[in-house]
Design a protein around this motif. Structure first.
Motif, PDB file in Angstrom:
ATOM      1  N   TYR A   6      10.806 -40.197 -76.051  1.00 22.34           N
ATOM      2  CA  TYR A   6      10.195 -41.389 -76.404  1.00 22.34           C
ATOM      3  C   TYR A   6      11.258 -42.259 -76.933  1.00 22.34           C
ATOM      4  O   TYR A   6      12.366 -41.827 -77.503  1.00 22.34           O
ATOM      5  N   ASP A   7      10.846 -43.679 -76.952  1.00 22.63           N
ATOM      6  CA  ASP A   7      11.553 -44.694 -77.595  1.00 22.63           C
ATOM      7  C   ASP A   7      10.957 -45.036 -78.845  1.00 22.63           C
ATOM      8  O   ASP A   7       9.772 -45.029 -79.046  1.00 22.63           O
ATOM      9  N   LEU A   9       9.929 -47.361 -81.510  1.00 12.19           N
ATOM     10  CA  LEU A   9       9.869 -48.854 -81.648  1.00 12.19           C
ATOM     11  C   LEU A   9      10.176 -49.222 -82.967  1.00 12.19           C
ATOM     12  O   LEU A   9      10.097 -48.435 -84.102  1.00 12.19           O
ATOM     13  N   ASP A  10      10.670 -50.509 -82.971  1.00 15.98           N
ATOM     14  CA  ASP A  10      11.214 -51.069 -84.285  1.00 15.98           C
ATOM     15  C   ASP A  10       9.832 -51.157 -85.380  1.00 15.98           C
ATOM     16  O   ASP A  10       8.729 -51.882 -84.920  1.00 15.98           O
ATOM     17  N   ASP A  11       9.957 -50.515 -86.382  1.00 15.19           N
ATOM     18  CA  ASP A  11       8.667 -50.547 -87.470  1.00 15.19           C
ATOM     19  C   ASP A  11       9.556 -50.252 -88.900  1.00 15.19           C
ATOM     20  O   ASP A  11      10.080 -49.393 -89.010  1.00 15.19           O
ATOM     21  N   ARG A  21       5.904 -45.590 -84.454  1.00 13.90           N
ATOM     22  CA  ARG A  21       4.969 -45.613 -83.352  1.00 13.90           C
ATOM     23  C   ARG A  21       6.059 -45.206 -82.162  1.00 13.90           C
ATOM     24  O   ARG A  21       7.359 -45.699 -82.278  1.00 13.90           O
ATOM     25  N   VAL A  22       5.952 -44.548 -80.924  1.00 15.65           N
ATOM     26  CA  VAL A  22       6.918 -44.396 -79.852  1.00 15.65           C
ATOM     27  C   VAL A  22       6.039 -44.572 -78.655  1.00 15.65           C
ATOM     28  O   VAL A  22       4.940 -44.643 -78.655  1.00 15.65           O
ATOM     29  N   ARG A  23       6.858 -44.734 -77.608  1.00 18.08           N
ATOM     30  CA  ARG A  23       6.355 -44.970 -76.219  1.00 18.08           C
ATOM     31  C   ARG A  23       7.166 -43.957 -75.386  1.00 18.08           C
ATOM     32  O   ARG A  23       8.247 -43.791 -75.669  1.00 18.08           O
ATOM     33  N   THR A  25       8.948 -42.364 -72.536  1.00 17.39           N
ATOM     34  CA  THR A  25       9.933 -42.943 -71.486  1.00 17.39           C
ATOM     35  C   THR A  25      10.061 -41.936 -70.348  1.00 17.39           C
ATOM     36  O   THR A  25      10.459 -42.446 -69.160  1.00 17.39           O
ATOM     37  N   THR A  42      19.328 -46.124 -79.136  1.00 19.62           N
ATOM     38  CA  THR A  42      18.400 -46.900 -78.987  1.00 19.62           C
ATOM     39  C   THR A  42      17.451 -46.474 -77.914  1.00 19.62           C
ATOM     40  O   THR A  42      16.111 -47.125 -77.848  1.00 19.62           O
ATOM     41  N   THR A  43      17.799 -45.546 -76.907  1.00 23.29           N
ATOM     42  CA  THR A  43      16.780 -45.256 -75.765  1.00 23.29           C
ATOM     43  C   THR A  43      16.514 -43.707 -75.917  1.00 23.29           C
ATOM     44  O   THR A  43      17.329 -42.803 -76.135  1.00 23.29           O
ATOM     45  N   LEU A  85       0.992 -46.232 -76.535  1.00 20.87           N
ATOM     46  CA  LEU A  85       1.878 -45.790 -77.705  1.00 20.87           C
ATOM     47  C   LEU A  85       1.199 -44.589 -78.530  1.00 20.87           C
ATOM     48  O   LEU A  85       0.132 -44.230 -78.445  1.00 20.87           O
TER      49      LEU A  85
END
Length: 91
Positions: A6-7, A9-11, A21-23, A25, A42-43, A85
């Motif tokens: 997962y990435d 997210l900036d939070d 939160r993550v997405r 990948t 970062t990834t 997400l």
């Protein structure tokens, strides 16, 4: 072994250790001893690992090091809505 990457997210909540939160990948099934999964600062930097059989994993953590960049363990929470997400909560 199955790996979900997962990435993160900036939070602002993440910086305060409150989760975030993550997405998703990648979702991989690694079965060859030569398989490698690359994670960077970062990834794919949040990952979930499931051992399907007896296996071993080597996690190499390299620079950049800083007091602001900590290792944190999370648990997946409920889906964060229809945007694909997921919520993560610190353990």
């Amino acid at each position: 072994m199955e790996v979900w990457s997962y990435d993160l997210l900036d939070d602002p909540a993440v910086a305060q250790g409150e989760g975030g939160r993550v997405r998703l990948t990648k979702h991989l099934h690694l079965s060859n001893p030569k398989d490698v999964q690359l994670l960077t600062a970062t990834t794919n930097n949040v990952h979930e690992i499931f051992a399907c059989t007896d296996c071993a994993m080597l996690d190499v953590i390299g620079p950049p090091y800083s007091s602001e960049r900590r290792c944190q363990y999370y648990t997946l929470g409920d889906p964060g809505g229809q945007d694909g997400l997921m919520n993560v909560l610190p353990m």
